[in-house]
Design a protein around this motif. Structure first.
Motif, short mmCIF file in Angstrom:
data_model
loop_
_atom_site.label_atom_id
_atom_site.label_comp_id
_atom_site.label_asym_id
_atom_site.label_seq_id
_atom_site.Cartn_x
_atom_site.Cartn_y
_atom_site.Cartn_z
N THR A 70 82.76 16.89 -53.37
CA THR A 70 83.56 15.78 -53.87
C THR A 70 84.03 16.06 -55.30
O THR A 70 83.42 16.83 -56.03
CB THR A 70 82.75 14.47 -53.93
N PRO A 71 85.11 15.38 -55.70
CA PRO A 71 85.38 15.27 -57.13
C PRO A 71 84.27 14.45 -57.78
O PRO A 71 83.70 13.55 -57.15
CB PRO A 71 86.73 14.52 -57.19
N CYS A 72 83.95 14.77 -59.01
CA CYS A 72 82.95 14.03 -59.78
C CYS A 72 83.55 13.69 -61.14
O CYS A 72 84.43 14.40 -61.63
CB CYS A 72 81.68 14.87 -59.97
N PHE B 268 85.58 17.10 -62.17
CA PHE B 268 85.22 18.42 -61.66
C PHE B 268 84.78 18.28 -60.21
O PHE B 268 84.54 17.17 -59.72
CB PHE B 268 84.11 19.06 -62.50
N THR B 269 84.69 19.42 -59.53
CA THR B 269 84.31 19.42 -58.12
C THR B 269 82.90 20.00 -57.98
O THR B 269 82.55 20.95 -58.67
CB THR B 269 85.30 20.26 -57.29
N LYS B 270 82.12 19.40 -57.10
CA LYS B 270 80.76 19.87 -56.92
C LYS B 270 80.35 19.68 -55.46
O LYS B 270 80.71 18.68 -54.83
CB LYS B 270 79.80 19.12 -57.85
N VAL B 271 79.61 20.64 -54.95
CA VAL B 271 78.96 20.48 -53.65
C VAL B 271 77.52 20.06 -53.91
O VAL B 271 76.78 20.74 -54.62
CB VAL B 271 79.01 21.78 -52.82
N GLU B 272 77.16 18.91 -53.36
CA GLU B 272 75.84 18.32 -53.62
C GLU B 272 74.94 18.45 -52.41
O GLU B 272 75.40 18.39 -51.25
CB GLU B 272 76.00 16.85 -54.00
N LEU B 273 73.64 18.61 -52.66
CA LEU B 273 72.61 18.62 -51.62
C LEU B 273 71.65 17.47 -51.90
O LEU B 273 71.19 17.30 -53.03
CB LEU B 273 71.84 19.94 -51.63
N VAL B 274 71.35 16.69 -50.87
CA VAL B 274 70.37 15.60 -51.00
C VAL B 274 69.43 15.64 -49.80
O VAL B 274 69.87 15.84 -48.66
CB VAL B 274 71.08 14.23 -51.06
N SER B 275 68.15 15.49 -50.09
CA SER B 275 67.14 15.43 -49.02
C SER B 275 66.33 14.15 -49.17
O SER B 275 66.02 13.72 -50.28
CB SER B 275 66.20 16.63 -49.08
N ILE B 276 65.99 13.57 -48.03
CA ILE B 276 65.12 12.39 -47.96
C ILE B 276 63.91 12.81 -47.12
O ILE B 276 64.07 13.19 -45.95
CB ILE B 276 65.82 11.19 -47.30
#
Length: 485
Positions: free
Chosen positions: A316-318, A339-347
């Motif tokens: 996403t754009p951030c 800026f653009t970033k690829v994010e990782l999220v874990s639950i």
């Protein structure tokens, strides 16, 4: 968010954790607020019980023809009906004071996190790859401008400082980096791709701890307003702030009922000039990272243990205001408002979160390995880690022009800190009551900084930039980025 019960039961441990972050002891203050809260709750319960009992006694006295006693009881019930709302308001105020105090305290570092005042206390874990020998290496902004493919002046004219326009091969390279990362994380690392909202409400920003502490670092949307002929002031002055206690009167019954609900939301403002105006805040925030949207997917949910772990990724754009970054990285793409970033999220379940943290780090590192970019990984010390983190790994990529490593990814385990703020829970398989999940987040990786790293590490002597082999299929087979035109 911290659990006041745990603080009450382990005040010394809590204060020791704060001391490692360089903070003064707070358990005494918090426990004192909690004791007042409990006293008020007890007093309110006693008032409610007495009110109910007195109401019943009124009927009994009347049945017994004891008019004097009935009258006294009726008078007592009347007093109690006034005392109960006052006690309820007092309870709400003390509850808010406690929650506000808890919300402003950072997470407690894990015991294994190294102590240190700032980045000088970070501990290097390992290095991967050898920096290339590049004679007279140029910075990415000089390379991009010379190629005619990065335009800071045009961006400044339309948006101000800390923005950039990417063109041609560099714009396509940014898109290729994002697509490559998402394909890697979804195809090989087991993450589910999500296209989340870029605008979120206060509650979502609070859930991941961007609010209230980091309000000044965020971009927010504006408010909308409309005019009404049906309002007039009940006191002197002009009311311009969003204050739920404003003194005003809405003469239309339907509008009055609608705005009575809004009045207590803190999102209504009234101003009285030649034309009265009702302003309703529709405030939302531009996400500073997709961590906000992805983590809040489980807010106010009770998951089953079988569903865990959940792994989400998004490109996403951030948006960040960079309020505290005056004078830092003023040139180039390192520290932009957008800026653009690829994010990782874990639950995850609590017992699995540290294992998941190591796994997430490996997923982020794999991006740089495939791009053949030299990097090092460090464990952040207590003085350098983020507000919501229990433990953080930073991956730092080599930038030839600066002759140093710069952060390109942070991978953090937050324990139940964010889950408490979001009320995100799961039900263990053994059938016990719901427990808070653990949350983790990491950059997989920052696309803008990866773009910087590729431009600088793959620069050629003629001013062109070679395309890493891992990205060529995303670039339509292009092997080199050359000057436009």
């Amino acid at each position: 968010m911290h659990d006041i019960r745990l603080i009450r039961d382990n005040p010394d441990d809590f204060d020791r954790g704060l001391a490692r972050r360089g903070l003064a002891p707070l358990s005494g203050k918090l426990i004192a607020i909690d004791e007042k809260r409990r006293e008020v709750i007890g007093r309110l319960q006693a008032l409610q019980e007495r009110r109910n009992a007195a109401s019943k006694e009124v009927g009994q006295a009347k049945a017994q023809k004891d008019e004097a006693r009935a009258a006294a009881l009726i008078e007592e019930v009347g007093r109690l009906k006034q005392d109960v709302p006052a006690a309820e308001a007092e309870q709400a105020a003390i509850e808010q004071e406690l929650q506000t105090s808890l919300a402003e305290i950072p997470n407690i570092p894990l015991l294994e996190v190294p102590d240190g005042p700032d980045e000088s206390g970070n501990v290097e874990l390992h290095r991967v790859g050898e920096p290339r020998e590049i004679h007279d290496a140029k910075a990415h902004y000089d390379l991009g401008e010379a190629l005619g493919l990065i335009d800071f002046e045009a961006a400044s004219r339309m948006s101000g400082a800390r923005f950039a326009v990417l063109k041609g091969g560099v714009a396509r390279l940014e898109r290729a980096l994002q697509s490559f990362m998402l394909d890697l994380h979804t195809g090989e690392h087991g993450y589910t791709e999500v296209a989340p909202p870029l605008l979120v409400r206060d509650e979502a920003m609070f859930g991941t701890a961007q609010l209230p502490k980091f309000k000044d670092d965020q971009f927010q949307s504006t408010i909308y307003s409309f005019r009404s002929k049906n309002i007039k002031p009940r006191g002197p002055g002009s009311y311009d702030s969003f204050d739920p206690s404003l003194m005003f009167e809405i003469t239309d019954a339907d509008e009055r009922r609608a705005f009575e609900k809004l009045k207590h939301s803190g999102r209504i403002g009234i101003s009285f000039g030649k034309k009265p105006t009702i302003s309703v805040s529709n405030r939302t925030w531009l996400i500073p990272t997709a961590e906000v949207s992805l983590t809040n997917l489980v807010r106010e949910q009770i998951l089953s243990e079988e569903e865990l772990p959940l792994r989400f990724t998004a490109g996403t754009p951030c948006f960040r205001a960079e309020a505290g970054a005056a004078g830092r990285d003023t040139r180039g793409l390192i520290r932009q408002h957008q800026f653009t970033k690829v994010e990782l999220v874990s639950i995850t379940a609590p017992e699995k979160s540290l294992e998941e943290h190591e796994r997430m780090l490996g997923c982020a590192e794999e991006v740089l390995k495939r791009l053949e970019l030299p990097f090092r990984t460090v464990t952040l010390c207590t003085g350098d880690m983020g507000f919501a983190s229990q433990k953080t790994y930073d991956i730092e990529v080599w930038l030839p022009a600066q002759k140093t490593y710069r952060e390109i990814s942070s991978c953090s385990v937050c324990g139940e800190f964010q889950a408490r703020r979001m009320n995100a829970r799961y039900r263990p398989a053994e059938g016990k009551g719901p427990r808070f999940v653990h949350t983790l987040n990491g950059s997989g990786v920052a696309v803008g900084r990866a773009l910087v790293a590729v431009l600088e590490n793959y620069q050629q002597s003629d001013g062109s930039v070679a395309v890493p082999s891992a990205l060529q299929r995303y670039m339509g087979g292009l092997e080199r980025i050359e000057r436009a035109g």
